[in-house]
Design a protein around this motif. Sequence first.
Motif, PDB file in Angstrom:
ATOM      1  N   THR A 212       8.290  17.356  19.419  1.00 19.58           N
ATOM      2  CA  THR A 212       8.791  16.365  18.468  1.00 19.58           C
ATOM      3  C   THR A 212      10.305  16.445  18.264  1.00 19.58           C
ATOM      4  O   THR A 212      10.855  15.670  17.486  1.00 19.58           O
ATOM      5  CB  THR A 212       8.091  16.521  17.102  1.00 19.58           C
ATOM      6  N   SER A 214      14.401  16.440  19.645  1.00 19.37           N
ATOM      7  CA  SER A 214      15.229  15.723  20.619  1.00 19.37           C
ATOM      8  C   SER A 214      16.640  16.280  20.551  1.00 19.37           C
ATOM      9  O   SER A 214      16.949  17.152  19.730  1.00 19.37           O
ATOM     10  CB  SER A 214      15.243  14.225  20.318  1.00 19.37           C
ATOM     11  N   GLU A 253       9.265  17.829  28.158  1.00 20.06           N
ATOM     12  CA  GLU A 253       8.917  16.518  28.717  1.00 20.06           C
ATOM     13  C   GLU A 253       7.990  16.669  29.916  1.00 20.06           C
ATOM     14  O   GLU A 253       7.092  15.853  30.136  1.00 20.06           O
ATOM     15  CB  GLU A 253      10.184  15.753  29.102  1.00 20.06           C
ATOM     16  N   LYS A 256       4.559  17.377  28.602  1.00 22.31           N
ATOM     17  CA  LYS A 256       3.909  16.179  28.072  1.00 22.31           C
ATOM     18  C   LYS A 256       3.194  15.395  29.165  1.00 22.31           C
ATOM     19  O   LYS A 256       2.211  14.696  28.892  1.00 22.31           O
ATOM     20  CB  LYS A 256       4.939  15.289  27.374  1.00 22.31           C
ATOM     21  N   ASN A 261      -0.024  11.041  26.507  1.00 15.98           N
ATOM     22  CA  ASN A 261      -0.347  10.279  25.288  1.00 15.98           C
ATOM     23  C   ASN A 261      -0.425  11.165  24.049  1.00 15.98           C
ATOM     24  O   ASN A 261      -1.155  10.854  23.098  1.00 15.98           O
ATOM     25  CB  ASN A 261      -1.660   9.507  25.462  1.00 15.98           C
ATOM     26  N   GLN A 262       0.326  12.266  24.055  1.00 17.68           N
ATOM     27  CA  GLN A 262       0.349  13.173  22.908  1.00 17.68           C
ATOM     28  C   GLN A 262       1.784  13.297  22.397  1.00 17.68           C
ATOM     29  O   GLN A 262       2.620  13.893  23.052  1.00 17.68           O
ATOM     30  CB  GLN A 262      -0.183  14.557  23.306  1.00 17.68           C
ATOM     31  N   HIS A 263       2.048  12.708  21.233  1.00 18.70           N
ATOM     32  CA  HIS A 263       3.391  12.854  20.652  1.00 18.70           C
ATOM     33  C   HIS A 263       3.641  14.301  20.237  1.00 18.70           C
ATOM     34  O   HIS A 263       4.722  14.846  20.443  1.00 18.70           O
ATOM     35  CB  HIS A 263       3.542  11.932  19.443  1.00 18.70           C
ATOM     36  N   ASN A 264       2.607  14.920  19.658  1.00 19.87           N
ATOM     37  CA  ASN A 264       2.691  16.307  19.216  1.00 19.87           C
ATOM     38  C   ASN A 264       1.786  17.143  20.110  1.00 19.87           C
ATOM     39  O   ASN A 264       0.560  17.043  20.037  1.00 19.87           O
ATOM     40  CB  ASN A 264       2.258  16.410  17.750  1.00 19.87           C
TER      41      ASN A 264
END
Length: 328
Positions: A212, A214, A253, A256, A261-264
Motif C-alpha cells: 500500500t 508508494s 509490484e 503483486k 487483484n490484491q491491493h493489500n
Amino acid sequence: MNYRKLGNTGLNVSEISLGSWQVGGKWGSGFDKNLADKIINEAIDSGVNFIDTADVYEAGASEAAVGRVAKSRTEEVFVATKCGRQINPHCNEGYTPKVLRKFVEESLRNTGLDYLDLIQLHCPPTEVYYRPEIFELFDKLKDEGKIKNLGISVEKVEEALKGIEYPNVSTVQIIFNMFRQRPAELFFREAQKRNIGVIVRVPLASGLLTGTFSRTSVFEKDDHRFFNRNGEAFDKGETFSGVPYDLGLDAVEMLKEIFPNQHNIAPFALRWILDFSEVSCIIPGASKQQHLHSNLKSIEIPRLSDEQHKAVQAVYQQHIKPHVHQLW
C-alpha cells in the motif's frame, strides 16, 4: 484461530499473535491508552492469546496496557516482554545481571502481573551471547517465580545460533519475511532440532509488504521509517527489513503479480510465513483495528501453492538477496 506449540515452553500460542510496538498509536505519534485497549481486546476476542511487548515501548505504557487487558480477561493470555534496550549507551559493558534483574522487576510492576510468561533479551550486542553469567541470571529469576521462560530477540542469524546453545533459551524472536529469508536455511533446522520456539517479527517489513506504499508516501519525522533507513538510531534491518525503500517498492509490484487483484497483500505475506512449519507464531503490529483485521485474514488463506512459493523465491533471489542476505 489456529495454535502451535511455542518450542519447549509448554505454551500453545495463536499463529497470528500481536506485537505491541506501535499498538495505541502510529510510530512517532504518541500513545492512545483507549485505542491500545480496544486493539488488544479485539485481538483476544479473535483468538489471539500471545502478546509481545517491551519495556522501551512508549516508556512502559505498552507493557501497562498489555498487562491491564490480560488481567481483565477470563481467557488465558500469555504475555512476553523484553529487556535490555534501556541500557544507554547500548553496549556489551552495560549488560550486567544486576541491571537486567532491575529491568525484569520493573516490567512486573508495569504489567501488574505476578510473573512473566516469557522474558526476552532485547537485541543485545553480539558480545553478550558469549557471557554465560547473563543467561544464568534468568535461571535464578525462574526459581524465584518471576519468569516462566527465557527467550532472545536477535538481529542476526549468527546471534540466534549462538543463543540457542544455552539450554535455558526456549524461544528466538527473529525477522523473517518475503524480503528476509535467510533464517529458513540453517537456523530453522537447528531450532527444530532443539525444540526452540520461533517468533517472527517485522513480518511485513515495516508495512512495505502490505503493497500500500508508494514513492509519495509520507512518514512522520518521529517514525523510524523516516529517520532510521540507514541505521541512524538502531539496526537498519528493523526498518523495511534493511531493504532500500525504492527497491522494495519495485519488488512489491512483482509480488503483486503473484497475488493478482490484491491491493493489500499483507495477508498473503503472512500466509507465506505460516507455511513454514518451524514458525511458532507471527507478531505483526497494529496501530489501527483495521490492521488487526487485515493480519487475521491470513489464517483464512490456504497454504500457498508450490508455484507461488517458487515465484516469491525468484523475486527474493533476483532483487532482494544481494542487499540483505549476508548482513543479517
